[in-house]
Design a protein around this motif. Structure first.
Motif, PDB file in Angstrom:
ATOM      1  N   ILE A   1      -3.883  35.020  43.317  1.00  0.00           N
ATOM      2  CA  ILE A   1      -2.678  34.825  44.387  1.00  0.00           C
ATOM      3  C   ILE A   1      -3.211  33.951  45.743  1.00  0.00           C
ATOM      4  O   ILE A   1      -4.078  33.966  46.192  1.00  0.00           O
ATOM      5  CB  ILE A   1      -1.602  35.182  44.740  1.00  0.00           C
ATOM      6  N   LEU A   2      -3.072  32.500  45.396  1.00  0.00           N
ATOM      7  CA  LEU A   2      -3.346  31.461  45.667  1.00  0.00           C
ATOM      8  C   LEU A   2      -1.568  31.135  47.206  1.00  0.00           C
ATOM      9  O   LEU A   2      -0.884  31.075  47.050  1.00  0.00           O
ATOM     10  CB  LEU A   2      -3.374  30.112  46.308  1.00  0.00           C
ATOM     11  N   ALA A   3      -2.014  31.468  47.858  1.00  0.00           N
ATOM     12  CA  ALA A   3      -1.158  31.333  49.895  1.00  0.00           C
ATOM     13  C   ALA A   3      -1.538  30.667  50.747  1.00  0.00           C
ATOM     14  O   ALA A   3      -0.872  29.188  50.107  1.00  0.00           O
ATOM     15  CB  ALA A   3      -0.095  32.715  49.692  1.00  0.00           C
TER      16      ALA A   3
ATOM     17  N   PRO B   1       3.543  28.125  39.558  1.00  0.00           N
ATOM     18  CA  PRO B   1       4.885  28.622  38.965  1.00  0.00           C
ATOM     19  C   PRO B   1       6.283  28.316  39.795  1.00  0.00           C
ATOM     20  O   PRO B   1       5.639  27.947  41.557  1.00  0.00           O
ATOM     21  CB  PRO B   1       4.741  30.056  38.377  1.00  0.00           C
ATOM     22  N   THR B   2       7.262  28.284  39.350  1.00  0.00           N
ATOM     23  CA  THR B   2       8.028  28.062  40.314  1.00  0.00           C
ATOM     24  C   THR B   2       9.069  29.126  40.888  1.00  0.00           C
ATOM     25  O   THR B   2      10.302  29.029  41.634  1.00  0.00           O
ATOM     26  CB  THR B   2       8.755  26.548  39.915  1.00  0.00           C
TER      27      THR B   2
ATOM     28  N   VAL C   1       1.550  30.176  45.326  1.00  0.00           N
ATOM     29  CA  VAL C   1       3.038  30.384  44.527  1.00  0.00           C
ATOM     30  C   VAL C   1       3.426  30.008  45.618  1.00  0.00           C
ATOM     31  O   VAL C   1       4.383  30.070  46.053  1.00  0.00           O
ATOM     32  CB  VAL C   1       3.142  31.802  45.576  1.00  0.00           C
ATOM     33  N   LYS C   2       2.904  28.541  46.204  1.00  0.00           N
ATOM     34  CA  LYS C   2       3.323  27.956  47.456  1.00  0.00           C
ATOM     35  C   LYS C   2       4.589  26.555  47.281  1.00  0.00           C
ATOM     36  O   LYS C   2       6.050  26.243  47.986  1.00  0.00           O
ATOM     37  CB  LYS C   2       2.681  26.558  48.322  1.00  0.00           C
TER      38      LYS C   2
ATOM     39  N   ALA D   1       4.772  36.596  38.283  1.00  0.00           N
ATOM     40  CA  ALA D   1       4.608  37.764  37.764  1.00  0.00           C
ATOM     41  C   ALA D   1       4.116  37.865  35.903  1.00  0.00           C
ATOM     42  O   ALA D   1       3.859  38.696  36.012  1.00  0.00           O
ATOM     43  CB  ALA D   1       5.352  38.585  37.981  1.00  0.00           C
ATOM     44  N   ARG D   2       4.568  37.166  35.493  1.00  0.00           N
ATOM     45  CA  ARG D   2       4.342  37.077  34.164  1.00  0.00           C
ATOM     46  C   ARG D   2       2.999  36.926  33.822  1.00  0.00           C
ATOM     47  O   ARG D   2       1.912  37.321  32.660  1.00  0.00           O
ATOM     48  CB  ARG D   2       5.454  36.019  33.317  1.00  0.00           C
TER      49      ARG D   2
END
Length: 306
Positions: free
Chosen positions: A28-30, A9-10, A52-53, A16-17
């Motif tokens: 979550i992949l950070a 996502p951007t 989320v990057k 969150a959705r």
């Protein structure tokens, strides 16, 4: 490794959705330095991995008009370590992110990932506590809430995040005038090891007396700790080795370590007193203008100006 869906996502709202729709089956992949290993080894499972990057607010460092700093939760540790504003304003945090693995890891590992892994021995957590940091947690409905770092972790590998929430950023208040800090850890090896004990400290001195202090501890309880009584006991005092040693003894009182293959509990408790004293001493000497590298500082010679 089992198969999973991937999304990048951007926006925070979109992330969150996706997390909410997955009903606890998303990760979550950070940086991925922990997650990918755990997925491969079957220690964690996910139907969906949310990268989320690509969310701008989660990968930036900026100073607010109030003087506080905002650090995106997916900002690589290497970027934080090299940022001049963070290095000068929050030395304890700069010390901590510097030793989160080698440079290859630090170019991927993130501050938010280190926190959300919620290891009692995470290096960034005591430093964030010492820096009075808060985490901004975003929800699917666009709402946000702030959580002090000392309240974020609820147990080993557990934290306050609920389904549909993600850690968006950290906010660190403007440091007090005449302040500095330090992070120290004790490890069996010099590099890329897990802290037996970690200690972050922030100290401010005005007119020869301590006007602000915060001490964070890691690896001595199920969650990182804020040594509040020891921190408050420093206020109004003239900096000295004896005063810093007293803070170390008060900090020992809240330690609840376990014995494991890396250290017996009583030795961890002893180390709390040692590291608190030393981290406060480094913070004070930095206030005085000394350039001290905690990784290479020798404690054999009592050459301090205290």
């Amino acid at each position: 490794m089992t198969e999973f869906e991937y999304a990048a996502p951007t926006s925070v709202a979109e992330a969150a959705r996706l997390l909410s729709q997955a009903k606890g089956r998303a990760k979550i992949l950070a940086g991925g330095t922990d997650l990918l290993v755990q997925l491969r080894e079957g220690l964690r499972h996910a139907d969906l991995v949310v990268d989320v990057k690509r969310i701008p607010s989660m990968t930036e460092i900026r100073q607010e008009s109030s003087g506080s700093w905002r650090i995106g939760a997916a900002t690589p540790c290497q970027q934080i370590e090299n940022h001049p504003g963070i290095r000068s304003s929050y030395p304890a945090l700069a010390d901590a992110v510097r030793i989160i693995g080698g440079w290859q890891i630090k170019n991927r590992a993130t501050l938010g990932g280190n926190l959300c892994t919620s290891s009692p021995a995470g290096d960034s957590l005591p430093a964030l506590i010492a820096s009075h940091a808060e985490g901004i947690i975003a929800g699917e409905d666009g709402s946000t809430r702030r959580v002090p770092m000392e309240s974020f972790c609820t147990g080993p590998g557990k934290n306050v995040l609920q389904d549909g929430e993600l850690l968006e950023a950290f906010v660190l208040p403007a440091p007090p005038a005449g302040s500095s800090g330090a992070y120290l850890r004790f490890i069996p090896r010099h590099e890329m090891d897990i802290a037996v004990v970690g200690c972050g400290a922030m100290l401010a001195v005005t007119n020869g007396k301590i006007t602000a202090a915060r001490i964070g501890l890691g690896a001595v309880a199920p969650t990182p700790l804020f040594a509040e009584q020891a921190s408050q006991g420093l206020l109004g005092q003239v900096p000295s080795r004896d005063i810093f040693a007293q803070a170390g003894e008060q900090s020992r009182a809240i330690a609840r370590p376990i014995s494991d293959m890396r250290s017996p509990a009583d030795y961890r408790t002893h180390l709390v007193g040692v590291l608190v004293k030393r981290s406060l001493e480094i913070a004070f000497r930095r206030i005085q203008g000394e350039s001290i590298d905690p990784l290479h500082h020798s404690w054999t010679a009592e050459s301090s100006s205290l």
